[in-house]
Every structure is written in structure tokens, then in C-alpha cells.
Design a protein around this motif. Structure first.
Motif, PDB file in Angstrom:
ATOM      1  N   GLN A  33       0.860  -1.184   0.000  1.00  0.00           N
ATOM      2  CA  GLN A  33       0.000   0.000   0.000  1.00  0.00           C
ATOM      3  C   GLN A  33       0.896   1.234   0.000  1.00  0.00           C
ATOM      4  O   GLN A  33       2.094   1.136   0.266  1.00  0.00           O
ATOM      5  CB  GLN A  33      -0.886   0.014   1.247  1.00  0.00           C
ATOM      6  CG  GLN A  33      -1.874  -1.101   1.298  1.00  0.00           C
ATOM      7  CD  GLN A  33      -2.818  -0.984   2.488  1.00  0.00           C
ATOM      8  OE1 GLN A  33      -3.838  -1.628   2.479  1.00  0.00           O
ATOM      9  NE2 GLN A  33      -2.510  -0.218   3.499  1.00  0.00           N
ATOM     10  N   SER A  34       0.322   2.407  -0.233  1.00  0.00           N
ATOM     11  CA  SER A  34       1.112   3.639  -0.250  1.00  0.00           C
ATOM     12  C   SER A  34       1.733   3.942   1.113  1.00  0.00           C
ATOM     13  O   SER A  34       2.763   4.606   1.186  1.00  0.00           O
ATOM     14  CB  SER A  34       0.254   4.819  -0.722  1.00  0.00           C
ATOM     15  OG  SER A  34      -0.825   5.008   0.181  1.00  0.00           O
ATOM     16  N   ASP A  35       1.140   3.418   2.207  1.00  0.00           N
ATOM     17  CA  ASP A  35       1.718   3.601   3.545  1.00  0.00           C
ATOM     18  C   ASP A  35       2.714   2.492   3.889  1.00  0.00           C
ATOM     19  O   ASP A  35       3.149   2.364   5.024  1.00  0.00           O
ATOM     20  CB  ASP A  35       0.620   3.663   4.611  1.00  0.00           C
ATOM     21  CG  ASP A  35      -0.238   2.413   4.669  1.00  0.00           C
ATOM     22  OD1 ASP A  35       0.035   1.439   3.918  1.00  0.00           O
ATOM     23  OD2 ASP A  35      -1.192   2.392   5.467  1.00  0.00           O
ATOM     24  N   GLU A  36       3.082   1.680   2.904  1.00  0.00           N
ATOM     25  CA  GLU A  36       4.050   0.592   2.992  1.00  0.00           C
ATOM     26  C   GLU A  36       3.572  -0.618   3.784  1.00  0.00           C
ATOM     27  O   GLU A  36       4.343  -1.522   4.069  1.00  0.00           O
ATOM     28  CB  GLU A  36       5.412   1.083   3.489  1.00  0.00           C
ATOM     29  CG  GLU A  36       6.027   2.092   2.545  1.00  0.00           C
ATOM     30  CD  GLU A  36       7.449   2.452   2.909  1.00  0.00           C
ATOM     31  OE1 GLU A  36       8.007   1.881   3.862  1.00  0.00           O
ATOM     32  OE2 GLU A  36       8.001   3.317   2.220  1.00  0.00           O
ATOM     33  N   LYS A  37       2.276  -0.656   4.142  1.00  0.00           N
ATOM     34  CA  LYS A  37       1.733  -1.890   4.713  1.00  0.00           C
ATOM     35  C   LYS A  37       1.675  -2.925   3.597  1.00  0.00           C
ATOM     36  O   LYS A  37       1.534  -2.599   2.429  1.00  0.00           O
ATOM     37  CB  LYS A  37       0.364  -1.649   5.327  1.00  0.00           C
ATOM     38  CG  LYS A  37       0.448  -0.803   6.585  1.00  0.00           C
ATOM     39  CD  LYS A  37      -0.883  -0.658   7.265  1.00  0.00           C
ATOM     40  CE  LYS A  37      -0.711   0.180   8.529  1.00  0.00           C
ATOM     41  NZ  LYS A  37      -1.949   0.244   9.298  1.00  0.00           N
ATOM     42  N   ASP A  57       1.722  -4.895   9.094  1.00  0.00           N
ATOM     43  CA  ASP A  57       2.397  -3.616   9.303  1.00  0.00           C
ATOM     44  C   ASP A  57       3.810  -3.719   8.757  1.00  0.00           C
ATOM     45  O   ASP A  57       4.312  -4.820   8.478  1.00  0.00           O
ATOM     46  CB  ASP A  57       2.435  -3.269  10.799  1.00  0.00           C
ATOM     47  CG  ASP A  57       1.088  -2.812  11.320  1.00  0.00           C
ATOM     48  OD1 ASP A  57       0.388  -2.079  10.599  1.00  0.00           O
ATOM     49  OD2 ASP A  57       0.747  -3.178  12.452  1.00  0.00           O
ATOM     50  N   THR A  58       4.487  -2.605   8.647  1.00  0.00           N
ATOM     51  CA  THR A  58       5.836  -2.603   8.083  1.00  0.00           C
ATOM     52  C   THR A  58       6.832  -3.399   8.922  1.00  0.00           C
ATOM     53  O   THR A  58       7.853  -3.823   8.416  1.00  0.00           O
ATOM     54  CB  THR A  58       6.352  -1.165   7.917  1.00  0.00           C
ATOM     55  OG1 THR A  58       6.324  -0.516   9.194  1.00  0.00           O
ATOM     56  CG2 THR A  58       5.505  -0.377   6.932  1.00  0.00           C
ATOM     57  N   THR A  91      -8.140   3.728  -2.241  1.00  0.00           N
ATOM     58  CA  THR A  91      -7.724   2.805  -1.169  1.00  0.00           C
ATOM     59  C   THR A  91      -8.533   1.523  -1.102  1.00  0.00           C
ATOM     60  O   THR A  91      -8.282   0.689  -0.240  1.00  0.00           O
ATOM     61  CB  THR A  91      -7.663   3.453   0.239  1.00  0.00           C
ATOM     62  OG1 THR A  91      -8.988   3.711   0.715  1.00  0.00           O
ATOM     63  CG2 THR A  91      -6.818   4.709   0.250  1.00  0.00           C
ATOM     64  N   SER A 113     -10.774  -0.395   2.663  1.00  0.00           N
ATOM     65  CA  SER A 113      -9.454  -0.392   3.304  1.00  0.00           C
ATOM     66  C   SER A 113      -9.445  -1.025   4.684  1.00  0.00           C
ATOM     67  O   SER A 113      -8.382  -1.280   5.236  1.00  0.00           O
ATOM     68  CB  SER A 113      -8.896   1.020   3.371  1.00  0.00           C
ATOM     69  OG  SER A 113      -9.748   1.831   4.157  1.00  0.00           O
TER      70      SER A 113
END
Length: 119
Positions: A33-37, A57-58, A91, A113
Motif C-alpha cells: 500500500q502507499s503507507d508501505e503496509k 504492518d511494516t 484505497t 481499506s
């Protein structure tokens, strides 16, 4: 992995993450995802074969803000497996694969999402 090819221990403290959904599962597609998840899709065996979608999560832990468990399974006909996943600009999450509907059909599912089916 780090740029040097070594397992990145900031990811789940070991550089690897293993988890099972239902009685057995297999990841077959992955995207960021754009939030790096991290989104992983595939199938889970829960009596029948269901589409499975998990979000990490990352740092490699299951993201419990996604369906409160970090994953969701969806029954499609008598069984299905997803092989690809994308995140739309709005999203929403789209997974695609195969539905075991008598002769086998293409299958698409869209989630919001948070992991809810997008109606």
C-alpha cells in the motif's frame, strides 16, 4: 532483505513472518500500500477453500486495524483462490483469481481499506 541481501531483522525481529489462516493457507500474491503496509492474498482452508487477504504492518505484525484480526476470508461459490492483489487510488483493495464454480471462472472481489466487502 537489506540492500546487501541479508535478512532485515527490523521485520518481525527475524526477517521472516510465518502465519496460518484456518486449517491451512497459502499466499499467492503480494503488493504494498502507499503507507508501505503489506497485502498478501491467496487461499485458506476452512472446511472449504476461501479467498484469504491479510495485511501486515511494516514491522511484520498482522495489522489488527484490518478486520480486527489482520486478515479476512471470503467464501466464493464452493471455493476460490486469489492470485493477485492491487490497491486502487481510492484505497479500495481488489483481488483476482479463480472460483471453483463447476468449470472454474474468473473471480474478482473488492474490499474497502478496513477489510469489509465493498458493496
Amino acid at each position: 532483505y537489506t540492500p546487501d541481501g541479508v535478512l532485515d531483522t527490523s521485520f518481525n525481529s527475524t526477517g521472516a513472518k510465518f502465519f496460518i489462516i484456518g486449517n491451512g493457507s497459502q499466499g499467492q500474491g503480494i503488493t504494498l500500500q502507499s503507507d508501505e503496509k503489506i497485502l498478501i492474498t491467496g487461499y485458506a482452508s476452512e472446511g472449504t477453500t476461501k479467498v484469504a487477504l491479510a495485511r501486515l504492518d511494516t514491522n511484520g505484525t498482522l495489522d489488527t486495524s484490518f478486520n480486527s484480526t489482520g486478515y479476512v476470508t471470503t467464501q466464493v461459490f464452493w471455493g476460490a483462490a486469489s492470485t493477485s492483489v492491487i490497491v486502487q487510488p481510492d484505497t479500495n483493495i481488489v483481488v483476482g483469481g479463480l472460483s471453483y464454480n463447476n468449470q472454474g471462472d474468473f473471480m474478482l472481489i473488492r474490499y474497502d481499506s478496513s477489510g469489509n466487502l465493498d458493496s
